[in-house]
Design a protein around this motif. Structure first.
Motif, mmCIF file in Angstrom:
data_model
loop_
_atom_site.group_PDB
_atom_site.id
_atom_site.type_symbol
_atom_site.label_atom_id
_atom_site.label_comp_id
_atom_site.label_asym_id
_atom_site.label_seq_id
_atom_site.Cartn_x
_atom_site.Cartn_y
_atom_site.Cartn_z
ATOM 1 N N LEU A 1 9.640 5.678 -4.730
ATOM 2 C CA LEU A 1 10.427 5.275 -3.566
ATOM 3 C C LEU A 1 9.548 5.084 -2.336
ATOM 4 C CD1 LEU A 1 13.656 7.437 -3.951
ATOM 5 C CD2 LEU A 1 13.297 5.038 -4.530
ATOM 6 N N SER A 2 8.490 5.878 -2.232
ATOM 7 C CA SER A 2 7.594 5.718 -1.082
ATOM 8 C C SER A 2 6.793 4.422 -1.185
ATOM 9 C CB SER A 2 6.646 6.915 -0.966
ATOM 10 O OG SER A 2 5.719 6.937 -2.035
ATOM 11 N N ILE A 3 6.575 3.934 -2.420
ATOM 12 C CA ILE A 3 5.906 2.637 -2.585
ATOM 13 C C ILE A 3 6.759 1.538 -1.951
ATOM 14 C CG2 ILE A 3 5.147 0.896 -4.251
ATOM 15 C CD1 ILE A 3 4.483 3.158 -6.173
ATOM 16 N N VAL A 4 8.052 1.557 -2.262
ATOM 17 C CA VAL A 4 8.956 0.554 -1.691
ATOM 18 C C VAL A 4 8.995 0.658 -0.175
ATOM 19 C CG1 VAL A 4 11.340 -0.266 -1.620
ATOM 20 C CG2 VAL A 4 10.358 0.531 -3.777
ATOM 21 N N ASP A 5 9.028 1.899 0.339
ATOM 22 C CA ASP A 5 9.054 2.101 1.786
ATOM 23 C C ASP A 5 7.769 1.560 2.428
ATOM 24 O OD1 ASP A 5 10.306 3.305 4.193
ATOM 25 O OD2 ASP A 5 8.511 4.570 4.145
ATOM 26 N N SER A 6 6.623 1.784 1.789
ATOM 27 C CA SER A 6 5.351 1.279 2.308
ATOM 28 C C SER A 6 5.336 -0.246 2.326
ATOM 29 C CB SER A 6 4.177 1.791 1.458
ATOM 30 O OG SER A 6 4.070 3.191 1.520
ATOM 31 N N ILE A 7 5.885 -0.861 1.270
ATOM 32 C CA ILE A 7 5.904 -2.325 1.186
ATOM 33 C C ILE A 7 6.727 -2.918 2.327
ATOM 34 C CG2 ILE A 7 6.793 -4.266 -0.166
ATOM 35 C CD1 ILE A 7 5.945 -2.720 -2.678
ATOM 36 N N THR A 8 7.928 -2.405 2.548
ATOM 37 C CA THR A 8 8.793 -2.961 3.596
ATOM 38 C C THR A 8 8.254 -2.665 4.994
ATOM 39 O OG1 THR A 8 10.191 -0.978 3.467
ATOM 40 C CG2 THR A 8 10.857 -2.879 2.161
ATOM 41 N N THR A 9 7.743 -1.447 5.192
ATOM 42 C CA THR A 9 7.202 -1.092 6.506
ATOM 43 C C THR A 9 5.957 -1.916 6.822
ATOM 44 O OG1 THR A 9 8.028 1.172 6.283
ATOM 45 C CG2 THR A 9 6.312 0.786 7.926
ATOM 46 N N GLY A 10 5.053 -2.027 5.853
ATOM 47 C CA GLY A 10 3.840 -2.805 6.072
ATOM 48 C C GLY A 10 4.140 -4.265 6.351
ATOM 49 N N PHE A 11 5.112 -4.823 5.634
ATOM 50 C CA PHE A 11 5.505 -6.220 5.833
ATOM 51 C C PHE A 11 6.026 -6.426 7.251
ATOM 52 C CE2 PHE A 11 8.166 -9.945 5.614
ATOM 53 C CZ PHE A 11 7.540 -10.780 4.701
ATOM 54 N N GLY A 12 6.942 -5.570 7.675
ATOM 55 C CA GLY A 12 7.548 -5.720 9.000
ATOM 56 C C GLY A 12 6.562 -5.501 10.124
ATOM 57 N N ASP A 13 5.720 -4.473 10.011
ATOM 58 C CA ASP A 13 4.753 -4.185 11.073
ATOM 59 C C ASP A 13 3.757 -5.331 11.254
ATOM 60 O OD1 ASP A 13 6.000 -1.786 11.417
ATOM 61 O OD2 ASP A 13 4.449 -0.575 10.440
ATOM 62 N N THR A 14 3.336 -5.919 10.154
ATOM 63 C CA THR A 14 2.351 -7.007 10.235
ATOM 64 C C THR A 14 2.952 -8.246 10.875
ATOM 65 O OG1 THR A 14 1.225 -6.188 8.257
ATOM 66 C CG2 THR A 14 0.779 -8.452 8.908
ATOM 67 N N LEU A 15 4.129 -8.649 10.440
ATOM 68 C CA LEU A 15 4.742 -9.855 10.996
ATOM 69 C C LEU A 15 5.204 -9.641 12.431
ATOM 70 C CD1 LEU A 15 6.759 -11.569 8.130
ATOM 71 C CD2 LEU A 15 4.448 -11.987 8.943
#
Length: 481
Positions: A47-61
């Motif tokens: 579940l933390s993998i999914v959280d990292s993916i969404t957080t990293g995507f949003g922070d970068t854009l």
């Protein structure tokens, strides 16, 4: 370095390469799957993998997405208005007779800041053909100088999407990246011209017969000079340029107006960077942790914010380059086309941020930093070599930059690597040996009329020359900052 974490990193990068090369999926999906694979192999909670993916995507854009969208909008208006062509011709006049390769390299580097290489080369190539026809020779030299001049700024100077994405992922100052990219371009441009002048005469006799006829036969002079407005099939099967990109030569804006949407945003961003650095030094807050802008800096910080600066640039482009009679729906259509071309870049950039955050939170980044420190490998070589290997494996310079930036992001603090150096290492490494898996390779070599081994000698050789010569510049930059 823990064996499990080594395997996680290798599995992640291998996932990107295999998916891009051997499947029907693109780099966006490859980066997301690489993040999942890396997290699982490293033992991260699912579940933390999914959280990292969404957080990293949003922070970068959040930091870079708007800037990419505005940048491609400016590029589209320059393209369809004919301002890019006017700029090119002005530079040719300024450089004078006998210095055409220098003019073409400079034109290419300027045009490619806001315009994608592929379409920019299609627009500018007829100018190279016209000069070669008048000179009765030297077409290969001019074509290679033009193409590689575009490569330099396409890879190194924002608001081109690749360096913008690397800047966002690594947290570098965009103004500093623009300055460094321009300095690298100025220093590397002589390498481009010298290589083009050396290899051009050797390849001129082996030009493709059809291209040789189109360039030098007087009977088709008018047809060749108007080819930028036609439909050109690229290696990927798409239209590199269409009728909408053919401006009416009688209504083209002048070079000065064409330069405004480029220079104004760049000057505003650089002014913000320089004034902020001066203010930090005056306050004794060079680290920036407790820095508060002074009253005189605040307006420059606002106007020089990349988002605001590029909004100003886009407004200038629309209202100074396009005729007043241009229908509103036509302008909106052009801007929509520009946004569409940036769509996949935005997704890939966000996915790169996702991959980088998984690398950090899974512990792979820290472990890699410790391993590099133990073997005394210069830290700047990590993003440089990763970008080079990914570029060789799958062809896209943008994907190579984003992958290298994602892997390097967790190493910035542990290794004491300056974000600016890391960004430039990613961009420089991604220029290496453009060949068959790079769509721009096919655009340049088909227009230039080079086939097989001659294409490798000409185009792959010149891109590798600037890649090699960028390495000492990186070491100097590392010493300076």
């Amino acid at each position: 370095m823990d064996l499990q974490l080594i395997l996680a990193l290798v599995a992640g990068i291998a996932t990107i390469v295999v998916i891009v090369l051997a499947t029907r999926l693109d780099a966006f999906i490859a980066l997301l799957l690489a993040a999942v694979v890396t997290g699982i192999v490293a033992g991260q909670d699912l579940l933390s993998i999914v959280d990292s993916i969404t957080t990293g995507f949003g922070d970068t854009l959040a930091s870079i997405g708007i800037v990419i969208g505005l940048g491609v909008g400016i590029g589209k208006i320059l393209e369809v208005s004919g301002a890019a062509d006017s700029l090119a011709r002005a530079f040719l006049r300024a450089f004078g007779k006998g210095r055409e390769p220098w003019a073409m390299g400079t034109v290419g580097s300027l045009v490619s800041i806001p315009v994608f290489c592929d379409s920019g080369y299609v627009i500018m190539n007829p100018l190279a053909r016209s000069i070669a026809r008048v000179k009765k020779g030297g077409y290969v030299t001019l074509a290679l100088a033009l193409g590689c001049g575009m490569t330099l700024t396409h890879h190194m100077v924002p608001p081109t999407p690749g360096p913008l994405a690397a800047t966002g992922i690594l947290g570098a100052d965009i103004g500093a990246v623009i300055l460094a990219g321009l300095v690298f371009t100025v220093i590397l441009l002589p390498v481009v011209v010298v290589y083009a002048r050396w290899i051009g005469p050797k390849l001129e006799p082996v030009l493709n017969a059809q291209v040789k006829h189109d360039v030098y036969a007087e009977a088709v002079a008018e047809t060749a000079s108007g080819s930028a407005g036609g439909t050109v099939l690229t290696a990927e099967g798409g239209d590199a340029a269409g009728p909408d990109s053919a401006p009416d030569s009688s209504k083209k804006p002048g070079a000065f107006l064409g330069f405004l949407p480029l220079i104004v945003p760049l000057l505003l961003i650089v002014a913000n960077t320089v004034s902020t650095a001066i203010d930090k030094n005056a306050q004794g807050e060079l680290a920036g942790d407790a820095y508060e802008p002074s009253a005189w800096v605040a307006p420059l910080a606002f106007l020089g914010n990349p988002v605001v600066a590029l909004i100003i640039g886009l407004v200038l482009a629309v209202y100074t380059l396009l005729p007043r009679v241009t229908p509103r729906n036509q302008v909106q259509s052009w801007l929509a086309d520009g946004a569409a071309s940036a769509g996949l870049i935005l997704l890939i950039t966000g996915a790169g941020g996702s991959f980088g955050l998984v690398l950090r939170e899974s512990g792979v980044g820290d472990a890699l930093a410790e391993a590099i420190a133990s073997i005394s490998l210069p830290a700047l070589l990590v993003p440089f070599l990763i970008a080079s290997l990914v570029r060789l494996a799958q062809g896209s310079g943008t994907v190579a930059m984003i992958t290298a930036a994602s892997v390097t992001a967790p190493l910035i603090a542990p290794l004491g690597l300056d974000p600016l150096v890391a960004v430039m290492a990613c961009t420089a490494g991604s220029m290496v040996f453009s060949y068959f898996n790079d769509s721009y390779f096919w655009v340049v070599t088909r227009f230039t009329g080079l086939d097989g081994i001659n294409a490798i000698k000409g185009w792959s050789g010149i891109t590798t020359a600037v890649w090699i010569c960028s390495l000492p510049l990186l070491f100097v930059l590392d010493l300076v900052v």
